[in-house]
Every structure is written in structure tokens, then in C-alpha cells.
Design a protein around this motif. Structure first.
Motif, PDB file in Angstrom:
ATOM      1  N   LEU A   9      52.948  48.944  37.724  1.00 59.56           N
ATOM      2  CA  LEU A   9      52.517  47.805  38.542  1.00 59.56           C
ATOM      3  C   LEU A   9      51.563  46.909  37.761  1.00 59.56           C
ATOM      4  N   VAL A  10      51.795  45.603  37.833  1.00 58.27           N
ATOM      5  CA  VAL A  10      50.867  44.657  37.199  1.00 58.27           C
ATOM      6  C   VAL A  10      49.582  44.575  38.031  1.00 58.27           C
ATOM      7  N   ALA A  11      49.785  44.490  39.320  1.00 59.09           N
ATOM      8  CA  ALA A  11      48.612  44.349  40.201  1.00 59.09           C
ATOM      9  C   ALA A  11      48.521  45.563  41.118  1.00 59.09           C
ATOM     10  N   ARG A  12      47.344  46.079  41.203  1.00 59.29           N
ATOM     11  CA  ARG A  12      47.068  47.117  42.191  1.00 59.29           C
ATOM     12  C   ARG A  12      45.879  46.622  43.010  1.00 59.29           C
ATOM     13  N   LEU A  13      46.192  46.081  44.180  1.00 58.90           N
ATOM     14  CA  LEU A  13      45.118  45.466  44.992  1.00 58.90           C
ATOM     15  C   LEU A  13      44.087  46.492  45.440  1.00 58.90           C
ATOM     16  N   ARG A  14      44.454  47.746  45.414  1.00 57.67           N
ATOM     17  CA  ARG A  14      43.492  48.776  45.828  1.00 57.67           C
ATOM     18  C   ARG A  14      42.316  48.883  44.861  1.00 57.67           C
ATOM     19  N   ARG A  15      42.501  48.387  43.606  1.00 57.00           N
ATOM     20  CA  ARG A  15      41.389  48.483  42.642  1.00 57.00           C
ATOM     21  C   ARG A  15      40.127  47.787  43.169  1.00 57.00           C
ATOM     22  N   ASN A  16      40.336  46.628  43.815  1.00 55.31           N
ATOM     23  CA  ASN A  16      39.176  45.871  44.327  1.00 55.31           C
ATOM     24  C   ASN A  16      38.582  46.482  45.597  1.00 55.31           C
ATOM     25  N   ARG A  17      39.218  47.545  46.062  1.00 51.63           N
ATOM     26  CA  ARG A  17      38.705  48.182  47.286  1.00 51.63           C
ATOM     27  C   ARG A  17      38.134  49.557  47.017  1.00 51.63           C
ATOM     28  N   LYS A  18      37.942  49.897  45.740  1.00 50.66           N
ATOM     29  CA  LYS A  18      37.693  51.306  45.409  1.00 50.66           C
ATOM     30  C   LYS A  18      36.316  51.800  45.826  1.00 50.66           C
ATOM     31  N   ALA A  19      35.382  50.908  46.014  1.00 50.29           N
ATOM     32  CA  ALA A  19      34.030  51.347  46.385  1.00 50.29           C
ATOM     33  C   ALA A  19      33.372  50.224  47.178  1.00 50.29           C
ATOM     34  N   GLU A  20      32.324  50.569  47.900  1.00 50.86           N
ATOM     35  CA  GLU A  20      31.670  49.556  48.737  1.00 50.86           C
ATOM     36  C   GLU A  20      31.155  48.383  47.899  1.00 50.86           C
ATOM     37  N   TRP A  21      30.562  48.675  46.731  1.00 50.30           N
ATOM     38  CA  TRP A  21      30.059  47.569  45.903  1.00 50.30           C
ATOM     39  C   TRP A  21      31.192  46.639  45.477  1.00 50.30           C
ATOM     40  N   ALA A  22      32.356  47.210  45.205  1.00 52.50           N
ATOM     41  CA  ALA A  22      33.502  46.405  44.767  1.00 52.50           C
ATOM     42  C   ALA A  22      34.035  45.573  45.924  1.00 52.50           C
ATOM     43  N   ARG A  23      34.038  46.173  47.090  1.00 49.54           N
ATOM     44  CA  ARG A  23      34.502  45.426  48.267  1.00 49.54           C
ATOM     45  C   ARG A  23      33.538  44.282  48.586  1.00 49.54           C
TER      46      ARG A  23
END
Ligand SMILES: NCC(=O)CCC(=O)O
Ligand SMILES: [Mg+2]
Length: 353
Positions: free
Chosen positions: A28-42
Motif C-alpha cells: 500500500l502506498v498510503a496507510r491512513l491508519r499511520r496518522n491515527r496511531k497515537a493520541e499525539w498523532a491524531r
């Protein structure tokens, strides 16, 4: 379920991976879950933010002294005597809520066919505005303009043979707005849905020296089942005969909302309002995108009651449902929300720093 800051949602100490689960990694080129991995990232990518600046708190005022009478269909909401209303105004100010809105429970003995108590300079709303402004001049005060809290039939306007009269009603609403402006109200909010009332009120305010009094027009107000608990709170539920579909909008319509808003802007509205809120977020978005006006939504009594009742039964989490519903207004493009949750939400925002 408590999610602590910085912790991933997946339980660190939870069940280990089942060895039987295997699959080749997806390319996958994009994994949108990466930006959701932790509260600081969210937090970093969060698009909409709710602050106390977004909140307007509606309060119900009633006769009496030192009185707080719960509204049964709105758990957590009370009718307040004027002195207690001043205390809640103080609470709003301390919580940094910019503005409160006042709604009266009028003694049934004072209600009549023409809503004449609306023009009494010493009515509950006027007394409350004066008392609040005397102590807290820096708190914004919004007053609803409509006759429903004052009429014996529960309609927002004058009635003749079962018909709500438009132009005759507007003439009375103008007087009501002036009485409220005279008492010190900062924002006049016509909620009646008569045609032409915004322009008439603006002219009258300007001619009488109230050029700085703002108008927040309930521009797209729908005939809705979600107002039920409000009518309990102001005591108009039993009084109301028939429905309000000849003046409030049909819930099936969207283009018509834009026409309503356009006219109110042309007539001099400073801010526009969509009501109810949650079932009409599509309208909020269209209004904001089309006009770029300061746009507000009213999370009405029935919306509050649904969340409060489900939470009271343990079916949903009150805090989380409250915050999720409020940020939804921001996401839809609203600049602010009238909500019975205002103080509770502001307290939560303050706790979370
Ligand atoms: N003009 C104000 C309202 O009608 C409020 C409705 C509600 O909270 O249900
Ligand atoms: Mg209109």
C-alpha cells in the motif's frame, strides 16, 4: 473506555497475536491508519476543534426566588429564578463562554391571544437581562424574538381564524425586539420565521439608537419534532394547538434554506442560524459554503434529551457523545453552537486544558 493521552488504541497488554493469522503484507502506498496511531498523532492532524468560544448557553428563566426546577424531559437542565439565572451567567463567564441565551417560562395567567407579555418591559426576560448586565456587563446576552412563550395558543405569532398572520406579527416582533434592546440585550435573535422580520427589526433598531445591537436570524428553522422538551421547559407544550408548518420550514427542503438565509442576510442579519442541529448538518454546510457568513446551529432540546436519556440509561457515554456531537457542528462548518451542554462541555474543555 478510557483512552489515555499518547496510548495507542490497541491494548498494549492485551491478547497476543494468534499464530494462526498469517497473510502477506499488502503493498500500500498510503496507510491512513499511520496518522491515527497515537493520541499525539491524531491531535496533529485534527481538522476541527471545539473551544469554549464556540458555545452559546440557553437558559430558562421562571418566576420565584432562589429557584431551580428541573425540566423532566431535559435531565440536567433547570428552570431558574432570575437570581439563579444571574449565578449561571457568572458560571458562563468563569468558563469563558462568550454568550448566553434567555428563554422565559411565562406564568400561564399572563399568556393571552396576542402574547402581550412579550412587550412588558418588566417581563422575565427583561428583568433577567438587566440583572445579568448589572453584574456582568462583559457577558454576551442573546434574546429570542418570537411570541410562543407568551401566547395562550403557543404559536409564534398573532392568530386569526387559525391562521398565523405575517405582517401584523412582524409589527409586534419589532416592538418585542426594542423592549429587549432597551433592557440591554446584545443579540436579537428572531426565531419566529415570519417573512420580512429581520429587515423590519433592523430598521427599528437603527432608528432608535441601537445600531450596535446584533441580529442572529433563525434563518432556516424547521418544523421539528425535536423541540418537544423545550415546549415543556417554557410551558407551551400543552398550550400549542396544531403545528407550526405554515411558517417553519419543511424538513425535506434544502434549496429553500438557502433562499431563507439569502433574504435574511439581505435584510441585515449579522449572523445566521440553522435549527435543529444534528439532523440538519447538511444545511449548515451548504449555508456556510454558500454565504461565508457567521453561521450557527442550535442543538435543540430533543437532541439534548436523546443524548441525556440514552446516557442516563447507561446506553451511551454522556461525555463522549456530548463532545462528539459538538465537534460535528464545527466539522459541518458552524462557527458556534447553541447547546444545553454548553457549561458541561466548557468544564470538560477546561479540565482537558
Ligand atoms: N426559539 C428557541 C427554540 O425554539 C428552542 C427549541 C429547542 O431547544 O428545542
Ligand atoms: Mg425567513
Amino acid at each position: 473506555m478510557a483512552i489515555k493521552y499518547g496510548r495507542p488504541i490497541e491494548m498494549r497488554d492485551g491478547p497476543r497475536r494468534d499464530a494462526a493469522i498469517t497473510a502477506p503484507p499488502l503493498d500500500l502506498v498510503a496507510r491512513l491508519r499511520r496518522n491515527r496511531k497515537a493520541e499525539w498523532a491524531r491531535r496533529l492532524v485534527r481538522e476541527s476543534v471545539l473551544t469554549t468560544d464556540d458555545l452559546i448557553w440557553p437558559l430558562f428563566v421562571a418566576d420565584g426566588v432562589n429557584g431551580r426546577t428541573p425540566v423532566p424531559s431535559m435531565p440536567g437542565v433547570d428552570r431558574l429564578s432570575v437570581d439563579q439565572c444571574v449565578r449561571d451567567a457568572e458560571r458562563a463567564l468563569k468558563l469563558n463562554i462568550p454568550c448566553i441565551a434567555l428563554f422565559p417560562y411565562t406564568d400561564p395567567a399572563l399568556r393571552d391571544l396576542s402574547g402581550s407579555e412579550a412587550l412588558n418591559t418588566k417581563n422575565l426576560v427583561c428583568k433577567s437581562v438587566r440583572a445579568i448586565k448589572r453584574e456582568f456587563p462583559d457577558l454576551g446576552v442573546l434574546c429570542d424574538v418570537a411570541l410562543d412563550p407568551f401566547t395562550s395558543h403557543g404559536h409564534d405569532g398573532l392568530i386569526e381564524d387559525g391562521r398565523i398572520l405575517n405582517d401584523e406579527t412582524v409589527a409586534v416582533l419589532v416592538q418585542q425586539a426594542l423592549v429587549q434592546a432597551e433592557a440591554g440585550c446584545d443579540i436579537i435573535a428572531p426565531s419566529d420565521m415570519m417573512d420580512g422580520r429581520v429587515g423590519a427589526i433592523r430598521r427599528a433598531l437603527d432608528e432608535t439608537g441601537f445600531v450596535d445591537v446584533q441580529i442572529m436570524a433563525y434563518a432556516a428553522k424547521y418544523a421539528s419534532a425535536f423541540y418537544g422538551p423545550f415546549r415543556d421547559a417554557i410551558g407551551s407544550a400543552k398550550a400549542l394547538t396544531g403545528d407550526k408548518r405554515t411558517y417553519q420550514m419543511d424538513s425535506a427542503n434544502s434549496d429553500e434554506a438557502l433562499r431563507e438565509v439569502e433574504l435574511d442576510i439581505a435584510e441585515g442579519a449579522d449572523m445566521v442560524l440553522v435549527k435543529p442541529g444534528m439532523p440538519y448538518l447538511d444545511i449548515v454546510r451548504r449555508v456556510k459554503d454558500t454565504f461565508g457568513m457567521p453561521t450557527f446551529a442550535y442543538q435543540v432540546s430533543g437532541e439534548y434529551a436523546m443524548i441525556a436519556a440514552a446516557a442516563g440509561n447507561g446506553w451511551i457515554d454522556r461525555d463522549r457523545a456530548m463532545m462528539e456531537s459538538l465537534v460535528a457542528f464545527k466539522r459541518a462548518g458552524a462557527d458556534g453552537v447553541l447547546t444545553y451542554f454548553a457549561a458541561e462541555a466548557a468544564e470538560k474543555l477546561k479540565r482537558n486544558g
